[in-house]
Design a protein around this motif. Structure first.
Motif, short mmCIF file in Angstrom:
data_model
loop_
_atom_site.label_atom_id
_atom_site.label_comp_id
_atom_site.label_asym_id
_atom_site.label_seq_id
_atom_site.Cartn_x
_atom_site.Cartn_y
_atom_site.Cartn_z
N UNK A 50 27.01 -15.81 -20.01
CA UNK A 50 26.59 -17.43 -19.34
C UNK A 50 26.77 -18.17 -20.86
N UNK A 51 26.39 -17.72 -22.08
CA UNK A 51 26.25 -18.41 -23.13
C UNK A 51 27.41 -18.11 -24.04
N UNK A 52 28.33 -17.28 -23.49
CA UNK A 52 29.68 -17.18 -24.28
C UNK A 52 29.75 -16.30 -25.57
N UNK A 53 28.59 -15.65 -25.91
CA UNK A 53 28.22 -15.05 -26.94
C UNK A 53 27.22 -14.20 -26.91
N UNK A 54 26.92 -13.03 -27.79
CA UNK A 54 25.99 -12.06 -27.68
C UNK A 54 24.57 -12.77 -28.14
N UNK A 55 23.86 -12.47 -27.23
CA UNK A 55 22.35 -13.04 -27.49
C UNK A 55 21.30 -11.77 -27.33
N UNK A 56 20.00 -12.35 -27.66
CA UNK A 56 19.04 -11.20 -27.68
C UNK A 56 18.79 -10.72 -26.24
N UNK A 57 18.30 -9.62 -26.13
CA UNK A 57 17.93 -9.02 -24.80
C UNK A 57 16.89 -9.74 -24.28
N UNK A 58 15.74 -10.02 -25.16
CA UNK A 58 14.40 -10.54 -24.72
C UNK A 58 14.33 -12.12 -25.05
N UNK A 59 13.60 -12.89 -24.36
CA UNK A 59 13.43 -14.23 -24.65
C UNK A 59 12.42 -14.05 -25.80
N UNK A 60 11.13 -13.52 -25.51
CA UNK A 60 10.14 -13.36 -26.52
C UNK A 60 9.86 -11.77 -26.66
N UNK A 61 9.92 -11.22 -27.67
CA UNK A 61 9.76 -9.86 -27.65
C UNK A 61 8.02 -9.57 -27.80
N UNK A 62 7.59 -8.48 -27.23
CA UNK A 62 6.27 -8.32 -27.35
C UNK A 62 5.46 -8.09 -28.67
N UNK A 63 6.18 -7.83 -29.60
CA UNK A 63 5.57 -7.77 -31.11
C UNK A 63 5.34 -9.23 -31.35
N UNK A 64 6.17 -10.25 -31.00
CA UNK A 64 5.74 -11.69 -31.22
C UNK A 64 5.09 -12.51 -30.16
N UNK A 65 4.45 -11.66 -29.20
CA UNK A 65 3.76 -12.42 -28.10
C UNK A 65 2.36 -12.12 -27.98
N UNK A 66 1.60 -13.05 -28.17
CA UNK A 66 0.04 -12.66 -27.89
C UNK A 66 -0.52 -13.35 -26.66
N UNK A 67 -1.40 -12.80 -25.97
CA UNK A 67 -1.87 -13.24 -24.67
C UNK A 67 -3.18 -14.17 -25.18
N UNK A 68 -3.40 -15.32 -24.64
CA UNK A 68 -4.31 -16.33 -25.03
C UNK A 68 -5.49 -16.16 -23.97
N UNK A 69 -5.01 -16.22 -22.59
CA UNK A 69 -5.92 -16.26 -21.71
C UNK A 69 -5.71 -15.19 -20.42
#
Length: 369
Positions: A350-369
């Motif tokens: 879709x993008x025409x280039x190699x992208x990351x597998x994840x949109x947000x990796x769990x190590x960079x994600x914090x649950x707020x609610x």
């Protein structure tokens, strides 16, 4: 480990009503209280407003300035006077202090955030009381905290404090502004599961000399309790109540803390970063990130709002507009508009280039609610 206490005192508590001149008796009591806390073994940070108010007093200005450059100039006049008063009073009791001036940039950039924490921790280990204020003379509108209630909550999160005391011009939180609604009822305790639904319009706005009000204190309580910090709103004219509250007295309004995020990096993501956009998720993605601890994939995204770039912070929402989490995104908003709802293995085509597998990796994600 010694408990860390952050105390924020507002302009309304530091100054005489309608004049802007300093309430020296209140400041002296505050200094004595904080020194006593240090002698009891607590590590103490003071977040103090008042620079603009003191500057106005020195310059004979009767109203708080409205433009940013006027505030910055007047704060520069007042900050030196304010810290000198604190230094003189603390010095009389043999308690060293340090002046720390921060901007939102210091929380936004990870390296600055870590350095600010290291400096504050070093001062606390030396037995010093840091006196923190916003660096009004250099902060821009985009990088301002807006009020010292927010600053104090972010500082409490930064250092992993145990307590945050918000000293204000009322005894506690009420169901409405008691100055306008005589029948308003006091609120003694806000449970951790009640704060997110608390009406932030209660309690009224700030004074003519202050920038906050009860709205900003509830917002600060949400930030601090979300970082695992017990938060109390109490009367700033009675600083000695802090010691009584720590001893178990039910004074003021106490906000119970949420479980503390598991590491400092996640506290930084949750509270230090400024969100640049919103991502709305389907139920499957919400369950995956909030219950199963997984990363966010493009397939679970149903809508994207805002203009952001890769490595910016974004907030994650449910379909019914409830904020669930915050994370550092691997794609820009334009890229996400193209790949939302798509399987990860289709991203490169879709993008025409190699992208990351994840949109947000769990190590960079914090649950707020």
């Amino acid at each position: 480990m010694n408990q860390i206490i952050v105390i924020k005192i507002g302009t309304s508590s530091l100054t005489v009503p309608d004049t802007g001149s300093l309430a020296l008796s209140t400041i002296a009591t505050l200094v004595e209280t904080l020194t006593n806390l240090r002698q009891q073994g607590y590590q103490v940070i003071l977040v103090s407003s008042g620079a603009v108010g003191v500057g106005c007093g020195r310059l004979g200005i009767s109203k708080r300035p409205q433009t940013l450059h006027q505030k910055q100039a007047i704060a520069a006049v007042g900050q030196g006077r304010l810290i000198r008063i604190y230094d003189d009073l603390f010095n009389n009791l043999g308690q060293p202090i340090a002046q720390i001036l921060l901007t939102r940039h210091d929380f936004k950039e990870r390296s600055s955030y870590v350095n600010a924490n290291n400096t504050l921790q070093a001062l606390l280990d030396l037995g010093v009381i840091p006196v923190v204020n916003e660096n009004d003379t250099v902060a821009t509108d985009e990088l301002k905290f807006g009020d010292n209630d927010t600053l104090s909550a972010l500082v409490a999160s930064l250092v992993g404090a145990d307590w945050l005391f918000l000293l204000t011009d009322v005894d506690k939180l009420y169901s409405a502004d008691p100055r306008l609604v005589p029948s308003a009822t006091p609120i003694d305790l806000v449970a951790s599961d009640e704060l997110s639904n608390l009406d932030i319009s209660v309690g009224g706005s700030g004074t003519s000399w202050g920038t906050g009000g009860m709205v900003t204190k509830i917002t600060a309580a949400r930030i601090a309790t979300g970082a695992g910090v017990t938060t109390v709103i109490t009367n700033g004219k009675k600083p000695s109540n802090i010691i009584k509250i720590l001893a178990g007295r039910a004074i003021g309004t106490r906000f119970e803390p949420q479980p503390r995020p598991e590491n400092a990096r996640k506290r930084w993501i949750a509270n230090g970063l400024v969100s640049k956009g919103k991502i709305y998720l389907d139920d499957g993605a919400l369950k995956a990130i909030s219950e199963q601890g997984k990363s966010l994939l493009s397939a679970g995204i149903i809508a994207v709002e805002g203009d952001f770039y890769s490595a910016d912070a974004v907030d994650l929402y449910s379909q019914d507009n409830l904020k669930i989490a915050r994370g550092i995104v691997n794609y820009s908003s334009n890229e996400l508009q193209l790949i939302k709802g798509k399987k990860s293995h289709n991203i490169n085509d879709i993008l025409g280039y190699e992208g990351a597998e994840t949109v947000i990796h769990r190590d960079n994600l914090v649950i707020i609610n």
